[in-house]
Design an enzyme around this catalytic site. Structure first.
Site, PDB file in Angstrom:
ATOM      1  N   LEU A  33      10.741   3.068   1.310  1.00  0.00           N
ATOM      2  CA  LEU A  33      10.648   1.631   1.000  1.00  0.00           C
ATOM      3  C   LEU A  33      11.840   0.837   1.518  1.00  0.00           C
ATOM      4  O   LEU A  33      12.973   1.310   1.516  1.00  0.00           O
ATOM      5  CB  LEU A  33      10.523   1.439  -0.513  1.00  0.00           C
ATOM      6  CG  LEU A  33       9.319   2.113  -1.178  1.00  0.00           C
ATOM      7  CD1 LEU A  33       9.277   1.762  -2.662  1.00  0.00           C
ATOM      8  CD2 LEU A  33       8.011   1.727  -0.501  1.00  0.00           C
ATOM      9  N   HIS A  37       8.596  -3.990   1.705  1.00  0.00           N
ATOM     10  CA  HIS A  37       7.767  -3.497   0.592  1.00  0.00           C
ATOM     11  C   HIS A  37       8.138  -4.222  -0.709  1.00  0.00           C
ATOM     12  O   HIS A  37       7.273  -4.614  -1.488  1.00  0.00           O
ATOM     13  CB  HIS A  37       7.999  -1.995   0.369  1.00  0.00           C
ATOM     14  CG  HIS A  37       7.579  -1.119   1.508  1.00  0.00           C
ATOM     15  ND1 HIS A  37       8.488  -0.424   2.283  1.00  0.00           N
ATOM     16  CD2 HIS A  37       6.357  -0.806   2.003  1.00  0.00           C
ATOM     17  CE1 HIS A  37       7.840   0.278   3.191  1.00  0.00           C
ATOM     18  NE2 HIS A  37       6.554   0.063   3.049  1.00  0.00           N
ATOM     19  N   GLY A 149       1.097  -6.676   3.504  1.00  0.00           N
ATOM     20  CA  GLY A 149       2.060  -7.317   4.390  1.00  0.00           C
ATOM     21  C   GLY A 149       1.410  -7.825   5.665  1.00  0.00           C
ATOM     22  O   GLY A 149       0.575  -7.128   6.264  1.00  0.00           O
ATOM     23  N   GLN A 150       1.812  -9.012   6.084  1.00  0.00           N
ATOM     24  CA  GLN A 150       1.301  -9.568   7.347  1.00  0.00           C
ATOM     25  C   GLN A 150       1.690  -8.696   8.536  1.00  0.00           C
ATOM     26  O   GLN A 150       1.039  -8.714   9.571  1.00  0.00           O
ATOM     27  CB  GLN A 150       1.846 -10.988   7.553  1.00  0.00           C
ATOM     28  CG  GLN A 150       1.173 -11.710   8.706  1.00  0.00           C
ATOM     29  CD  GLN A 150       1.962 -12.882   9.217  1.00  0.00           C
ATOM     30  OE1 GLN A 150       2.501 -13.655   8.427  1.00  0.00           O
ATOM     31  NE2 GLN A 150       2.057 -13.026  10.528  1.00  0.00           N
ATOM     32  N   SER A 187      10.372  -1.797   8.971  1.00  0.00           N
ATOM     33  CA  SER A 187       9.338  -0.769   9.006  1.00  0.00           C
ATOM     34  C   SER A 187       9.967   0.559   8.624  1.00  0.00           C
ATOM     35  O   SER A 187      11.125   0.821   8.988  1.00  0.00           O
ATOM     36  CB  SER A 187       8.759  -0.673  10.423  1.00  0.00           C
ATOM     37  OG  SER A 187       8.036   0.536  10.580  1.00  0.00           O
ATOM     38  N   SER A 188       9.205   1.381   7.920  1.00  0.00           N
ATOM     39  CA  SER A 188       9.721   2.716   7.568  1.00  0.00           C
ATOM     40  C   SER A 188      10.056   3.500   8.833  1.00  0.00           C
ATOM     41  O   SER A 188      10.984   4.300   8.860  1.00  0.00           O
ATOM     42  CB  SER A 188       8.678   3.474   6.750  1.00  0.00           C
ATOM     43  OG  SER A 188       8.285   2.699   5.644  1.00  0.00           O
TER      44      SER A 188
HETATM   45  P1  AMP Z   1       3.395   1.096   4.582  1.00  0.00           P
HETATM   46  O1  AMP Z   1       4.310   1.785   3.613  1.00  0.00           O
HETATM   47  O2  AMP Z   1       3.924   1.006   5.945  1.00  0.00           O
HETATM   48  O3  AMP Z   1       1.987   1.655   4.501  1.00  0.00           O
HETATM   49  O4  AMP Z   1       3.284  -0.406   4.073  1.00  0.00           O
HETATM   50  C1  AMP Z   1       2.895  -0.717   2.769  1.00  0.00           C
HETATM   51  C2  AMP Z   1       2.674  -2.208   2.676  1.00  0.00           C
HETATM   52  O5  AMP Z   1       3.910  -2.882   2.968  1.00  0.00           O
HETATM   53  C3  AMP Z   1       1.640  -2.731   3.675  1.00  0.00           C
HETATM   54  O6  AMP Z   1       0.863  -3.746   3.060  1.00  0.00           O
HETATM   55  C4  AMP Z   1       2.513  -3.301   4.764  1.00  0.00           C
HETATM   56  O7  AMP Z   1       1.889  -4.315   5.523  1.00  0.00           O
HETATM   57  C5  AMP Z   1       3.679  -3.852   3.969  1.00  0.00           C
HETATM   58  N1  AMP Z   1       4.862  -4.007   4.829  1.00  0.00           N
HETATM   59  C6  AMP Z   1       5.391  -3.076   5.664  1.00  0.00           C
HETATM   60  N2  AMP Z   1       6.435  -3.604   6.342  1.00  0.00           N
HETATM   61  C7  AMP Z   1       6.561  -4.894   5.922  1.00  0.00           C
HETATM   62  C8  AMP Z   1       7.432  -5.964   6.260  1.00  0.00           C
HETATM   63  N3  AMP Z   1       8.395  -5.828   7.177  1.00  0.00           N
HETATM   64  N4  AMP Z   1       7.266  -7.153   5.629  1.00  0.00           N
HETATM   65  C9  AMP Z   1       6.273  -7.315   4.714  1.00  0.00           C
HETATM   66  N5  AMP Z   1       5.412  -6.343   4.351  1.00  0.00           N
HETATM   67  C10 AMP Z   1       5.544  -5.147   4.955  1.00  0.00           C
END
Ligand code: AMP
Length: 280
Positions: A33, A37, A149-150, A187-188
């Site tokens: 995270l 997130h 997230g967008q 981003s992770s």
């Molecule tokens: P993930 O852990 O990558 O599957 O992401 C989980 C949620 O967090 C998803 O809805 C993503 O779009 C959102 N998310 C990931 N990176 C960002 C970011 N930089 N800004 C806003 N939301 C994000």
């Protein structure tokens, strides 16, 4: 924050809580995270009575097994960050908990055009895997609102389609992309960037901003080509640089100068695939 590892226990807890009518906001994640997130948790806290998050690295949405193996896992830090953001409930399931009948699901989600373009085309099966896991999570949590997230623009549209297919009432809230100070979308996968790749990575956002500043009505194929060249010259391997209608994701080569567009890109730096987008 209460942590549940078993779906039935989480369901029992939420059913008992939801009897008095509080709204449930849900933030699904794959962990590692970051502030992006956490911005979803903050948005959920503002509008919902109970905020549930999940951390689950979903094997069925990785079309590249190496990407799955290398996906960062930082669960202790994740728990601390969620606690600090006042998240109420964390669901931390195992693979067996999420896929009691095994990983091979024969269910097919009819995502139509959405699955034939962009990440749908470049990551075959990816959105089917996303739908498998999110459908199961939505059945368990039954949230009033789902926070996305967008940053994952196409995923937002895919999940809106999933909710339509599931015929449920969950409302989607899309939260703007959170960025590092140099513009790189959080981003992770950024954790996997080498120092030199991390230095180059902001070129992705700069290229999207360049598109926004340069676009003119008419044929935009040259603009797309020039944007791709910018990425390639900076050392990226670009999967795509595209412009699409912001609400349907219909790809376009000609712009009427009026309709709302989104510029989207996916590009590798070393072996790390990054995506980003910008409303134009
Ligand atoms: P993930 O852990 O990558 O599957 O992401 C989980 C949620 O967090 C998803 O809805 C993503 O779009 C959102 N998310 C990931 N990176 C960002 C970011 N930089 N800004 C806003 N939301 C994000």
């Amino acid at each position: 924050m209460i942590i549940f590892k078993h779906a039935n226990q989480l369901q029992q807890y939420l059913t008992a809580k939801a009897q008095n009518g509080p709204s449930i906001g849900f933030v699904p994640t794959m962990g590692a995270l970051h502030s992006g997130h956490i911005s979803l948790i903050t948005a959920a806290k503002q509008t919902c009575d109970i905020v549930v998050s999940s951390v689950f690295v979903n094997p069925t949405q990785f079309n590249d097994p190496k990407d799955f193996e290398k996906y960062p896992v930082t669960i202790d830090q994740d728990v601390n960050k969620l606690e600090a953001a006042a998240c109420d409930v964390l669901f931390l399931p195992s693979v067996i908990e999420m896929y009691p009948n095994g990983l091979r699901s024969y269910k097919h989600y009819d995502l139509g055009y959405l699955e034939t373009i962009l990440d749908g085309a470049y990551r075959p099966g990816h959105f089917q895997g996303v739908c498998q896991v999110v459908e199961r999570l939505l059945e368990i949590v039954q949230p009033n609102r789902l926070f996305l997230g967008q940053k994952d623009y196409q995923q937002c549209l895919v999940l809106s389609k999933l909710i339509e297919l599931m015929k449920i009432n969950t409302q989607i809230t899309i939260v703007p992309t959170q960025r590092e100070t140099d513009g790189l979308a959080m981003s992770s996968r950024n954790l996997r960037l080498s120092p030199s790749a991390r230095e180059k990575a902001p070129v992705i956002y700069q290229t999207l901003q360049w598109i926004k500043a340069s676009i003119k009505a008419g044929d935009i194929s040259l603009l797309k080509q020039q944007a791709t060249d910018k990425l390639v010259n900076a050392g990226f391997k670009a999967d795509y640089v595209e412009l699409a209608d912001a609400s349907t994701l219909q790809l376009i080569n000609k712009w009427d100068g009026q309709s709302k567009l989104v510029a989207l890109t996916a590009a590798f730096i070393d072996d790390v695939r990054l995506i980003d987008n910008l409303l134009v």
